[in-house]
Design a protein around this motif. Structure first.
Motif, PDB file in Angstrom:
ATOM      1  N   UNK A 101      -9.978 -17.766  31.318  1.00 16.24           N
ATOM      2  CA  UNK A 101      -9.772 -16.552  32.124  1.00 16.24           C
ATOM      3  C   UNK A 101      -8.612 -15.706  31.603  1.00 16.24           C
ATOM      4  N   UNK A 102      -7.816 -16.254  30.701  1.00 18.93           N
ATOM      5  CA  UNK A 102      -6.686 -15.514  30.139  1.00 18.93           C
ATOM      6  C   UNK A 102      -6.992 -14.953  28.755  1.00 18.93           C
ATOM      7  N   UNK A 103      -8.225 -15.188  28.254  1.00 20.27           N
ATOM      8  CA  UNK A 103      -8.571 -14.664  26.931  1.00 20.27           C
ATOM      9  C   UNK A 103      -9.139 -13.252  27.050  1.00 20.27           C
ATOM     10  N   UNK A 104      -8.985 -12.485  25.962  1.00 16.86           N
ATOM     11  CA  UNK A 104      -9.513 -11.116  25.955  1.00 16.86           C
ATOM     12  C   UNK A 104     -11.023 -11.102  25.716  1.00 16.86           C
ATOM     13  N   UNK A 105     -11.508 -12.106  24.953  1.00 22.66           N
ATOM     14  CA  UNK A 105     -12.920 -12.140  24.580  1.00 22.66           C
ATOM     15  C   UNK A 105     -13.487 -13.534  24.873  1.00 22.66           C
ATOM     16  N   UNK A 106     -13.773 -13.838  26.149  1.00 22.13           N
ATOM     17  CA  UNK A 106     -14.255 -15.185  26.492  1.00 22.13           C
ATOM     18  C   UNK A 106     -15.511 -15.592  25.720  1.00 22.13           C
ATOM     19  N   UNK A 107     -16.439 -14.672  25.551  1.00 21.99           N
ATOM     20  CA  UNK A 107     -17.677 -15.011  24.829  1.00 21.99           C
ATOM     21  C   UNK A 107     -17.384 -15.359  23.368  1.00 21.99           C
ATOM     22  N   UNK A 153      -0.594  -8.443  39.666  1.00 20.52           N
ATOM     23  CA  UNK A 153       0.144  -7.637  38.690  1.00 20.52           C
ATOM     24  C   UNK A 153       0.966  -8.486  37.720  1.00 20.52           C
ATOM     25  N   UNK A 154       1.085  -9.772  38.003  1.00 20.45           N
ATOM     26  CA  UNK A 154       1.902 -10.633  37.143  1.00 20.45           C
ATOM     27  C   UNK A 154       1.101 -11.749  36.475  1.00 20.45           C
ATOM     28  N   UNK A 155      -0.164 -11.903  36.847  1.00 17.61           N
ATOM     29  CA  UNK A 155      -0.941 -13.016  36.299  1.00 17.61           C
ATOM     30  C   UNK A 155      -1.357 -12.758  34.852  1.00 17.61           C
ATOM     31  N   UNK A 156      -1.417 -13.807  34.019  1.00 15.29           N
ATOM     32  CA  UNK A 156      -1.947 -13.643  32.655  1.00 15.29           C
ATOM     33  C   UNK A 156      -3.473 -13.620  32.639  1.00 15.29           C
ATOM     34  N   UNK A 157      -4.090 -13.922  33.782  1.00 14.90           N
ATOM     35  CA  UNK A 157      -5.559 -13.985  33.827  1.00 14.90           C
ATOM     36  C   UNK A 157      -6.152 -12.578  33.851  1.00 14.90           C
ATOM     37  N   UNK A 158      -7.127 -12.365  32.971  1.00 19.60           N
ATOM     38  CA  UNK A 158      -7.724 -11.030  32.885  1.00 19.60           C
ATOM     39  C   UNK A 158      -9.236 -11.051  33.059  1.00 19.60           C
ATOM     40  N   UNK A 159      -9.850 -12.272  32.990  1.00 21.93           N
ATOM     41  CA  UNK A 159     -11.297 -12.366  33.133  1.00 21.93           C
ATOM     42  C   UNK A 159     -11.637 -13.487  34.108  1.00 21.93           C
ATOM     43  N   UNK A 160     -11.467 -13.213  35.397  1.00 26.71           N
ATOM     44  CA  UNK A 160     -11.887 -14.188  36.392  1.00 26.71           C
ATOM     45  C   UNK A 160     -13.408 -14.293  36.382  1.00 26.71           C
TER      46      UNK A 160
END
Length: 214
Positions: A101-107, A153-160
């Motif tokens: 969930x913290x990666x820019x490109x999960x796929x 606003x502070x989480x490193x997660x970008x793809x829940x």
């Protein structure tokens, strides 16, 4: 102290139930790459309890230093950028624990995991859990839970994602899902015979064992 019968030290279990479950999914003596290995807890369990040949990749230099101080083979690296440098089938298992969930490109990361390893083990917090839905419904704000404790606003997660989302992605990629484990809010393991809808609603964390692309 040595565990009877296997020759490996009887390392104490981690307080993280998910890491102990992941460790139990890996065959002793395997070659394992742990991506986003954090402070190296899983690698320590695997090496001490199961005699695996473990390597780690970790973004935080502070965590890398801690791992190296423990004698673990961990390098600083970014899952989105650096996996391309690893050769095909270099490991029996590639683990991505609470990191996708913290990666820019999960796929893209998943494609590399299944190229580098014969099997992939991926775990993540399930955004489809009923508590998440309830917080969004009643408060209209991004949920904060034990496993997602940081404000939006502070989480490193970008793809829940939810368990059903992940299954859909695996299907779209032609990935074989060999096992799904869902954990409840107290770390209790939900029945593997439960429907996908039940796992998605009551599983707060999910662990997937993935095989090569079909």
């Amino acid at each position: 102290m040595t565990a009877p019968g296997n020759g490996y030290s009887a390392a104490p279990p981690s307080s993280r139930v998910d890491l102990n479950l992941v460790a139990d999914l890996i065959r002793p003596g395997s070659r394992v790459l742990d991506i986003g290995c954090g402070d190296g807890t899983l690698l320590e369990i695997l090496e001490n309890r199961y005699g695996i040949d473990g390597r780690g990749v970790e973004l935080s230099q502070r965590n890398v230093n801690e791992c190296v101080a423990k004698g673990l083979a961990v390098v600083q690296g970014d899952a989105d950028r650096d996996l391309v440098d690893y050769p095909d089938n270099a490991f029996d298992y590639v683990v991505l624990s609470q990191t996708i969930q913290a990666t820019r490109d999960p796929r893209g990361v998943l494609e590399h995991i299944l190229r580098i390893g014969r099997r992939g083990i991926v775990s993540f917090p399930n955004f489809g859990h009923w508590r998440m839905r309830w917080q969004l419904l009643t408060r209209g704000r991004m949920p904060i839970t034990e496993h997602l404790p940081v404000s939006w606003y502070a989480t490193p997660n970008i793809h829940f994602c939810t368990i059903r989302d992940f299954c859909a992605l695996a299907d779209d990629m032609g990935v074989t899902i060999e096992k799904v484990i869902a954990l409840g809010s107290k770390g209790d393991r939900l029945s593997e015979g439960a429907s996908l809808r039940t796992l998605n609603l009551f599983g707060e964390q999910a662990i997937f064992v993935l095989a090569k692309l079909r």
